[in-house]
Design an enzyme around this catalytic site. Structure first.
Site, PDB file in Angstrom:
ATOM      1  CD  GLU A   2      27.869  17.245 -17.178  1.00 33.22           C
ATOM      2  OE1 GLU A   2      27.352  17.417 -15.911  1.00 33.22           O
ATOM      3  OE2 GLU A   2      28.925  17.470 -17.308  1.00 33.22           O
TER       4      GLU A   2
ATOM      5  CB  SER B 146      12.039  23.849  -5.735  1.00 37.21           C
ATOM      6  OG  SER B 146      12.370  22.758  -6.758  1.00 37.21           O
TER       7      SER B 146
ATOM      8  CD  GLN C  59      18.754  24.301  -9.677  1.00 37.48           C
ATOM      9  OE1 GLN C  59      18.265  23.326  -9.088  1.00 37.48           O
ATOM     10  NE2 GLN C  59      19.401  24.242 -10.686  1.00 37.48           N
ATOM     11  N   GLY C  60      18.210  28.437  -6.941  1.00 41.31           N
ATOM     12  CA  GLY C  60      16.607  28.783  -6.286  1.00 41.31           C
ATOM     13  C   GLY C  60      15.699  28.649  -7.449  1.00 41.31           C
TER      14      GLY C  60
END
Lengths: 337, 385
Positions: B246, B131, B128-129
């Site tokens: 979730e 921050s 995941q990019g």
């Protein structure tokens, strides 16, 4: 699995809330507070209210229909007791509820039944018709009266100046007579204590939810520095934590009402006590100077929460039970009942 | 209010237990903590086993390749796998819990077909990019930008706190595609191949000594326009569709594990004499209450999964995360008090867990941000400052 309240359960809760709003509105609470404050600990519990609670089913709802009850269970009882806690209904509600079907008059509110879980304090002794002794392996019931000695079978009863103006207290120094009064046969003392403990937790939960609402309403309306105080993060975060601890307590109380295991009931009581006391403290703080006044209701919630915290498994006892449960895997493994 | 398994739930639970009992002994031994390629292989092997047995994407919609299971059944899966000591989701966390659900919800049929089966089979790993060094809690302040040149976006900037970047095939990337628009309106969501020229991965060592995180430096990285999910400049909404995905049950397995740790702690205290200290006993008892209620709250959220979320229910994930992250820290602080000087050994698993627990109140929205969310969206308090 569907943990959410059913539509019937939600309707029951709504009915209880409407009933209490009509029968025990705020001005009624305030009249009780000021009357009791003037009269001291001798004042009587409002028998009319007690009857009305009885007729509405607060005490009898778990009795079978053939015994005049509604045949419902602890989940339903917990929902209506939560509402009673929210409205700060005074009186030994949990004790009278667990006495229904055991002590004549308890189910329909004709009798006020209080309880003594061990040496300590007992509430509304001077108003009560009977005292349950629940600290031992068997449950006993003693008559209570309206004479100079409110419970003649108890060795010493010392009236206290009550901290909560609507909960008169007597101190009962130990030890209690082991064979006093009438033994209630066929009654499981442990089950009775569990039920009363959880119903007390439900009242604490209702109080915590109410002080959260009061705090949020105040934070929205009270302006300082040209804006509602609820726009300041310092205030917002206090309110957020109030919500979080209320939700945690609610998860614990509702789950315990379904499983009725010893450790879940202890968890429910511990978390609900904490939510009630700390939410009342935070609500008081957010009300600023008004929070310290007799006129605001928040001190009534705090004082009642302090009283209920000491009844039916105070925190130290709950924590010890919960610690012991850890050594027994039955207390840990998630149970699917 | 009912906490009993339905007949279908019970069948599912028993079948899963049986499969776990047969399958777990056949797994290879877990790889060393710092060997990321080996860990990827291990995690993907486990995912493949789940896929082959019909447990991958259990609660994903069927049109996304899932099985459309109810949240309650999914929770049983999380509970039973944890209780059986099955491997964690590990390197497949982003693919299964964020990028995949985002593509399932917002991707085109072709995009779903390209990426989702590979995630479910454990063939491709995502990172995941989101921050950036200057965009943490204030994520919408991100500055990594993409310039469109015909059919490609040319991306330049840097990302931080990207876990499993070293072994990932794809990165779900938030980039600024319109610098003139209001900050939330000029962002797009791209699937960037990690093998693309111009991607540099710099491992980032945490205070726990671990290296699961990395910093990404992106220097004119080409990403095909067809790898954009959702409309151009709609990436903020696209990523938020599943950012709260979730949140209520993401920690279900961990809560089960914490309860087991707590029981281990009680037995350790009994054996090392610390049990005689009533203040320690009472702390253990209090933690028992908290984790019991957190488990019940997880079940509550799973059951409320399909209901419309308004008011307090809309922030239930934030409430849970706030409570759980602090309870987890308290758990391992208590473990340290119980161990005494032995807790000064960084090799002790409870000390390692104590160190990693420090990230829980920071990652995925700090406790302070969670409290802002609860106040503004759950309680309707005026926007703070």
């Amino acid at each position: 699995m569907d943990f959410r309240p059913t539509s019937d359960q939600q309707a029951l809760r709504a009915t209880a809330r409407r009933f209490l709003a009509a029968r025990f509105p705020r001005d009624r609470l305030r009249r009780t507070v000021d009357a009791d404050a003037a009269a001291g600990a001798d004042d009587r519990l409002d028998r009319g209210l007690w009857r009305a609670l009885g007729e509405a089913g607060f005490f009898s709802l778990r009795l079978p229909e053939k015994e005049g009850g509604a045949g419902l269970g602890m989940p339903e009882a917990v929902l209506v007791f939560e509402e009673a806690g929210r409205a700060l209904v005074p009186g030994p509600m949990a004790a009278t509820h667990v006495a229904a079907g055991l002590v004549p008059g308890a189910a329909d509110g004709a009798a006020v039944v209080t309880a003594l879980d061990g040496p300590g304090v007992v509430e509304h002794l001077a108003s009560a018709d009977a005292v349950l002794l629940t600290g031992g392996p068997t449950v006993h019931v003693l008559p209570a009266g309206r004479g100079p000695r409110p419970a003649p079978d108890l060795p010493t009863t010392v009236p206290l100046r009550p901290l909560d103006p609507t909960t008169p207290l007597h101190r009962i120094p130990g030890p209690l007579p082991g064979d006093a009064g009438q033994r209630l046969t066929g009654t499981d003392a442990q089950q009775l204590r569990l039920h009363a403990t959880l119903l007390t937790a439900a009242q604490q939960l209702g109080s915590a939810a109410r002080t959260l609402d009061m705090a949020v309403e105040h934070a929205r309306n009270r302006k300082q520095f040209g804006r509602p105080i609820g726009a300041f993060q310092a205030v917002q975060h206090v309110c957020s934590r109030m919500l979080a601890r209320t939700d945690l307590a609610r998860s614990g109380v509702y789950a315990a009402s379904v499983t009725m295991t010893v450790s879940e009931v202890s968890a429910a009581k511990l978390l609900a006590d904490e939510a009630a006391v700390r939410n009342a403290r935070d609500c008081l703080q957010l009300h600023g100077g008004m929070g310290f006044s007799w006129e605001a209701d928040v001190h009534l919630h705090l004082k009642r929460a302090w009283v209920r915290r000491e009844q039916w498994q105070p925190p130290a006892q709950a924590e010890e039970l919960l610690a012991l449960a850890l050594l027994d895997d039955g207390g840990i493994a998630p149970r699917n009942v | 209010m009912d906490l009993t398994d339905t007949e279908d739930e019970r069948d599912f639970r028993l079948r899963l237990r049986d499969w776990l009992r047969r399958t777990l002994p056949t797994l290879p031994p877990p790889p060393p903590a710092h060997d990321w390629p080996a860990r990827r292989a291990y995690d993907c092997g486990w995912q493949r086993a789940l896929y082959d047995a019909g447990y991958a994407g259990l609660h994903w919609p069927t049109e996304a390749g899932g099985h459309g299971a109810t949240p309650a059944v999914h929770l049983i899966f999380l509970e039973e796998t944890e209780r059986a000591g099955a491997p964690y989701v590990g390197a497949n966390f982003v693919g299964l819990l964020h990028a995949g659900p985002t593509i399932a919800a917002e991707g085109t049929p072709a995009q779903r077909a390209r990426w989702l089966p590979a995630i479910l089979r454990g063939d491709e790993v995502w990172c995941q990019g989101f921050s950036e060094p200057e965009a943490g809690s204030d994520l919408a302040a991100l500055r990594t930008w993409a310039v469109r040149e015909d059919d490609t976006y040319v991306v330049t900037g840097s990302k931080i706190w990207t876990s499993h970047a070293e072994v990932a095939d794809w990165c779900e990337l938030l980039v600024r595609t319109d610098s003139a628009a209001p900050r939330h309106k000029g962002i797009s969501w791209l699937a960037m191949p990690m093998s693309a020229p111009g991607v540099t991965v710099r491992p980032l060592r945490t205070l726990a000594g671990s290296t699961e995180f990395a910093e990404l430096v992106l220097d004119r990285v080409s990403v095909p326009v067809g790898h954009r999910v959702g409309e151009e400049n709609d990436g903020w909404r696209v990523s938020m569709v599943t950012l709260s995905f979730e949140r209520g049950t993401a920690f279900a397995g961990e809560v089960v594990a914490c309860r087991r740790t707590l029981a281990d702690m009680a037995r350790t205290a009994r054996d090392n004499g610390r049990w005689d200290d009533s203040s320690l006993r009472r702390r253990l008892g209090r933690l028992n209450a908290q984790f019991t209620a957190l488990w019940r709250m997880t079940q509550w959220h799973a059951c409320a999964g399909d209901a419309p979320r308004t008011g307090a229910a809309a922030v239930s994930g934030s409430v849970f995360k706030l409570l759980y992250s602090h309870a987890r820290q308290e758990l391992y602080d208590t473990a340290a008090d119980l161990l005494g000087p032995a807790a000064l050994d960084a090799g002790h698993p409870w000390t390692a867990a104590r160190l990693s627990s420090l990230s829980y109140t920071i990652a995925a929205g700090t406790s302070q941000i969670q409290q802002n969310i609860i106040a503004e969206r759950g309680l309707g308090l005026p926007k703070g400052r």
